[in-house]
Design an enzyme around this catalytic site. Sequence first.
Site, PDB file in Angstrom:
ATOM      1  N   HIS A   1       0.834  -1.206   0.000  1.00 49.88           N
ATOM      2  CA  HIS A   1       0.000   0.000   0.000  1.00 49.88           C
ATOM      3  C   HIS A   1       0.873   1.263   0.000  1.00 49.88           C
ATOM      4  O   HIS A   1       0.747   2.128  -0.867  1.00 49.88           O
ATOM      5  CB  HIS A   1      -0.900  -0.041   1.241  1.00 49.88           C
ATOM      6  CG  HIS A   1      -1.886   1.081   1.334  1.00 49.88           C
ATOM      7  ND1 HIS A   1      -3.206   0.936   0.990  1.00 49.88           N
ATOM      8  CD2 HIS A   1      -1.743   2.375   1.720  1.00 49.88           C
ATOM      9  CE1 HIS A   1      -3.829   2.096   1.162  1.00 49.88           C
ATOM     10  NE2 HIS A   1      -2.965   2.988   1.613  1.00 49.88           N
ATOM     11  N   GLU A   2       1.785   1.339   0.948  1.00 48.75           N
ATOM     12  CA  GLU A   2       2.599   2.558   1.072  1.00 48.75           C
ATOM     13  C   GLU A   2       3.557   2.699  -0.108  1.00 48.75           C
ATOM     14  O   GLU A   2       3.869   3.814  -0.535  1.00 48.75           O
ATOM     15  CB  GLU A   2       3.350   2.574   2.413  1.00 48.75           C
ATOM     16  CG  GLU A   2       2.459   2.489   3.664  1.00 48.75           C
ATOM     17  CD  GLU A   2       1.313   3.501   3.709  1.00 48.75           C
ATOM     18  OE1 GLU A   2       1.428   4.572   3.068  1.00 48.75           O
ATOM     19  OE2 GLU A   2       0.296   3.213   4.379  1.00 48.75           O
TER      20      GLU A   2
ATOM     21  N   HIS B  88       1.703   4.473  -2.784  1.00 51.44           N
ATOM     22  CA  HIS B  88       1.698   5.933  -2.555  1.00 51.44           C
ATOM     23  C   HIS B  88       3.051   6.523  -2.969  1.00 51.44           C
ATOM     24  O   HIS B  88       3.121   7.574  -3.601  1.00 51.44           O
ATOM     25  CB  HIS B  88       1.461   6.236  -1.075  1.00 51.44           C
ATOM     26  CG  HIS B  88       0.025   6.154  -0.633  1.00 51.44           C
ATOM     27  ND1 HIS B  88      -0.987   6.858  -1.249  1.00 51.44           N
ATOM     28  CD2 HIS B  88      -0.569   5.469   0.380  1.00 51.44           C
ATOM     29  CE1 HIS B  88      -2.144   6.607  -0.619  1.00 51.44           C
ATOM     30  NE2 HIS B  88      -1.916   5.763   0.356  1.00 51.44           N
TER      31      HIS B  88
ATOM     32  N   GLU C 257      -5.008   7.380  -3.277  1.00 50.91           N
ATOM     33  CA  GLU C 257      -5.415   6.108  -2.686  1.00 50.91           C
ATOM     34  C   GLU C 257      -5.574   5.031  -3.765  1.00 50.91           C
ATOM     35  O   GLU C 257      -5.343   3.849  -3.511  1.00 50.91           O
ATOM     36  CB  GLU C 257      -6.709   6.304  -1.889  1.00 50.91           C
ATOM     37  CG  GLU C 257      -7.068   5.162  -0.953  1.00 50.91           C
ATOM     38  CD  GLU C 257      -6.094   4.953   0.210  1.00 50.91           C
ATOM     39  OE1 GLU C 257      -5.132   5.740   0.366  1.00 50.91           O
ATOM     40  OE2 GLU C 257      -6.285   3.974   0.945  1.00 50.91           O
TER      41      GLU C 257
HETATM   42 ZN    ZN Z   1      -3.417   5.063   1.699  1.00 52.25          ZN
END
Ligand code: ZN
Length: 494
Positions: A263-264, A267, A293
Amino acid sequence: MNPDQAYAELIRLSRTESILSSCAQLLQWDAEINMPRRGVEHRGQQMGLLAGLAHERATDPLREELLTVVEQSPLVADPESAESVNVRELRHDYDRATKLPRDLVEEMARVSAMSSQAWAEARDKNDFAAFEPWLDKTFDLARQKADAFGYDDVRYDALLEDFEPGMTAAQLTPMFEKLRVELVPLVDALRDKPAPQVKGEFPIERQRELSEGIARTLGFTADTGRFDLGPHPFCSFIGPGDVRIALRYRADDFSSGFLAVMHETGHAFYELGLDDEHYGTPMGSAVSLGIHESQSRLWENYVGRSPGFWRHFYPGLQREFSDALSTVTIDTFRKSMNRVEPGLIRVEADEVTYNLHIIIRYELERALLDGNLTARDLPDAWRQLYQQYLGITPPDDKTGCMQDIHWSEGLIAYFPTYTLGNIYSAQIFAAADSDVGPLEESFAKGEFAPLREWLREKIYRHGRRYKAPQLVERATGGAADSKHLVASLTQRYM
Ligand code: ZN
């Protein structure tokens, strides 16, 4: 001053402001990762000083003069040129920054600080009555803020503009409604479908090495980013070539730490993929929280849970954690990551039920803002919607309407960006797969550059050139539509 000089000055001011806020970012990162506890008060002073300087600069009337000179010049003849985009977006930001009266800004900051403290105490004591007046006050200030910004249709739009520029409640409501109507029966069908559980010890130091190694294979290089252990997972963008990811691992569960890394890293890729040449200007900035997101969710759910990805990485994982995994097949392992179970807590929710948590918050915050729901009636309304959409009722307000910090901090109209991210991610991945896929096959060979390059070309490099809905439409060939998310969830979970 001629238009070229005025434009150059605008860009210089914009860059300076970004550098200033990147100093605040670094201090914020340090506060979470390194700072001794007693440093908190001095850090507050440092942050306050930087915020004040940034606000002063953002509202400097000189901007108005410079913008007016450039807006009337041929520099902005082509609406898609970098100059036009920068001027259009700087005007947007300047107008919004100057529309809020100073006393309202100060009152919001004051109430937010006290209200989030009151929320933390009330939540710990499960005492909604103690938080209720703060919630009332916060929504009252949000109405004043929306009125100061102005809006065409509904107040909510004025607030949404801070997080998802260009999006409106009139677009969101039918999109969420359609999603809800399809998700509720899907969750019901999955409720009794057992998913295997993988139990065992996953020593944290080895999880760390392995997960960081995977992120390196995806393309997150050591000379542009670092990893640290933190109180919660987050990604902090300091500046070009400097992105920092904080992570947290659990020794009894591999997937929670691993999915957070994915997830990170998503980003981080977005920030690192912005054009360095445009750093500090709208052309070099992320377009919205929903698009941000979508990038994290894409790497987490469409790469990190995919069969091809695990065909490449599972043998190594199995060797590394042979005690826990030697008898677990790749299929069982993958299924164990995809458990669906309606729960009370949003941040612990699985990929399928998560969006229902968001839709509930969206409906409730709209009603609170419009005055159709009072703070006093929130706990009941919350319980009703949880029962209706997820089939469960929170036993108390601590695990009910007081679980999230957002409203207490004045973040209203923020929640929808999470589900927008999920909707966009499914649609964007499907488009990438049809353009440069089958991506599963590249993942199985450990190749992630085709996906990264496609995202750079279609999403990252545009900065704020297009609003999020347009960007999605240009990248995928169709308007944002939840059908891609529903199709993908149905295919992967049923
Ligand atoms: Zn996020």
